[in-house]
Design an enzyme around this catalytic site. Structure first.
Site, PDB file in Angstrom:
ATOM      1  N   GLU A 148       0.993  -1.199   0.008  1.00 55.71           N
ATOM      2  CA  GLU A 148      -0.144  -0.031   0.034  1.00 55.71           C
ATOM      3  C   GLU A 148       0.822   1.289  -0.006  1.00 55.71           C
ATOM      4  O   GLU A 148       1.753   1.268   0.894  1.00 55.71           O
ATOM      5  CB  GLU A 148      -0.901  -0.017   1.308  1.00 55.71           C
ATOM      6  CG  GLU A 148      -2.007  -0.846   1.002  1.00 55.71           C
ATOM      7  CD  GLU A 148      -3.182  -0.949   2.144  1.00 55.71           C
ATOM      8  OE1 GLU A 148      -2.841  -0.039   3.087  1.00 55.71           O
ATOM      9  OE2 GLU A 148      -4.024  -1.600   2.149  1.00 55.71           O
ATOM     10  N   THR A 196      -6.512   1.028 -20.523  1.00 54.63           N
ATOM     11  CA  THR A 196      -6.068  -0.257 -19.690  1.00 54.63           C
ATOM     12  C   THR A 196      -4.995  -0.813 -20.507  1.00 54.63           C
ATOM     13  O   THR A 196      -4.727  -0.560 -21.701  1.00 54.63           O
ATOM     14  CB  THR A 196      -7.343  -1.259 -20.532  1.00 54.63           C
ATOM     15  OG1 THR A 196      -7.662  -1.302 -21.743  1.00 54.63           O
ATOM     16  CG2 THR A 196      -8.705  -0.858 -19.573  1.00 54.63           C
TER      17      THR A 196
END
Ligand code: DSN
Length: 446
Positions: free
Chosen positions: A62, A239
């Site tokens: 994270e 993407t």
């Protein structure tokens, strides 16, 4: 069994789970023996497969390189930094965020960074080619922001000027009357080049920001066959798994002024721990797309789409907007057979080994679940090495399948012809033991 003792990941490592191993094997065979014409799919290199199947999946990370919430991230930081630098170099962007798990997440994160809840967004109508995250009532985007939709011009029936292209007069009129905070360009089913310049001009004329959703053309932009919106749009989302031929995922590119807001919008604003095995696979794909042969590939994708369009027109199908400039085609089935729906066509083609998806056409009288159209794309089979001659053959196979769709014998014949065609172009010879055939366009990377 210690999985690390076996160097053959796809067979050996899964020996203890024969059910999943068998299903992966079955899917490998399906992808290799049937035609993959879904416009948003591709065949990654085995290098991309290896990175995305690596031990990087184990690591919690994270945060961002140099600013993580867990220890042990020095290697992961290098991985993500490489991915960011490669994305920036490939697209000429000042900043890249490579953590979005998908294109939808990238769009949500970008909206959240640029806007306040309730702000107005001008984006393309879903039934004219827009995406769910461009304000579909089914998407959370429409519950947070107010969407206004532009579309394409009507079909004219004139071969020289067929219409069904983005209606820039409508974009300008709606921008002037609705005063959006953000204008979105980008589509999932638009077969023409989307020029970012008029969008920028219209956005500037009303003081709006401009987001270019490059989910579909990202690989064509990297390969130099579609104009780049980078440096023109405030933010570009993309993407990595469609024309860019990387792992399933998303990314965001922007100028330095938006970097901090975009990064905090992705994490902690929207996502938790990044998928660093996928980030590594994105890094591999960005490097592959930087090679000169990727540009050759991107040009071949478009040439193949044009050849497929010519073949389908000869079979009696109508191409929305009269043809294609990119990797996809939108087919109006009604002139071919007024009774044939997109749903039935997709199902029958599946039985014949031709994989594609039903799609609405502009102002489709049928529901999005039934549709009057089919969407086809050439990115995957071009990767496998197919060229214009194969596209011409695929067009006749599609015509035959749909013309004889109630004839089980004919469907079986087409299916065996499809298998024979695919056998000459194995996308993963090293996984299927296939011999010979043209060298896949990504060969060299595995
Ligand atoms: N579902 C993708 C497509 O097929 O175009 C877009 O997210």
């Amino acid at each position: 069994m210690n999985p690390l003792a076996d160097p053959t990941p796809f067979a050996g490592w899964l020996a203890e789970d024969p059910q999943i191993a068998g299903l992966i094997e079955a899917e490998t065979q399906r992808q290799s023996s049937t035609l993959q014409l879904i416009a948003s799919e591709n065949f990654t290199s085995t290098a991309v497969l290896a990175a995305s199947g690596s031990v990087l999946t184990n690591k919690y990370a994270e945060g961002y390189p140099g600013r993580r919430y867990y220890g042990g991230n020095s290697v992961i930081d290098e991985v993500e930094e490489l991915a960011r630098e490669r994305a920036k170099a490939l697209f000429g962007a000042e900043h890249a965020n490579v953590q979005p798990h998908a294109g939808a997440n990238a769009n949500l994160a970008a909206y959240q960074a640029l806007l306040e809840p309730g702000d107005t967004i001008l984006a393309m109508r879903l039934d004219h080619g827009g995406h769910l995250t461009h304000g579909s009532p089914a998407s959370i985007t429409s519950k947070i922001w107010r969407f206004v939709a532009y579309g394409v011009t009507p079909a004219t029936g004139d071969a020289e000027h067929p219409g069904e292209v983005i209606d820039f007069d409508q974009v300008a009129d709606l921008a002037a009357s609705e005063r959006p905070k953000l204008i979105v360009a980008g589509s999932t089913a638009y077969a023409r080049v989307i020029d970012p310049v008029p969008f920028r001009q219209i956005a500037d004329s009303v003081g709006a920001l401009f987001l270019f959703d490059a989910a579909h053309p990202a690989g064509l932009i990297a390969g130099g066959v579609h104009p780049s919106p980078v440096g023109i749009a405030d933010v570009v989302t993309l993407t990595t798994h469609k024309t860019l031929r990387g792992p399933r995922g998303g990314a965001i590119l922007c100028g330095a002024e938006w970097a901090k807001k975009i990064d905090s919008s992705v994490f902690p604003g929207l996502q938790g721990g990044p998928l660093e095995h996928v980030v590594a696979a994105k890094a591999v794909a960005f490097a592959e797309a930087f090679r000169p042969e990727f540009s050759v590939y991107a040009h071949a994708v478009v040439e193949n789409a044009r050849a497929l369009a010519v073949g389908l027109a000869a079979e009696g199908f109508r191409l929305v907007s009269g043809g294609t400039d990119n990797h996809l085609l939108l087919v109006d089935l009604r002139p071919f057979d007024a009774e044939l729906t997109g749903k039935e066509a997709q199902e029958v083609l599946d039985r014949a080994g031709i994989t594609c998806n039903r799609n609405t056409i502009p102002d489709d009288p049928r529901s999005p679940f039934v549709t009057s159209g089919l969407r086809l794309g050439t990115a995957a089979q071009t990767t496998a090495g197919m060229g214009t001659a194969e596209m011409a053959r695929i067009a006749t196979l599609i015509g035959r399948t749909l013309r004889h769709r109630t004839d089980a014998g004919e469907l079986a014949t087409v299916r065996s012809e499809v298998a024979e065609l695919c056998a000459g172009f194995p996308p993963y010879p090293s996984l299927t033991g296939a011999a010979g055939g043209p060298v896949p366009a990504h060969a060299g990377s595995g």
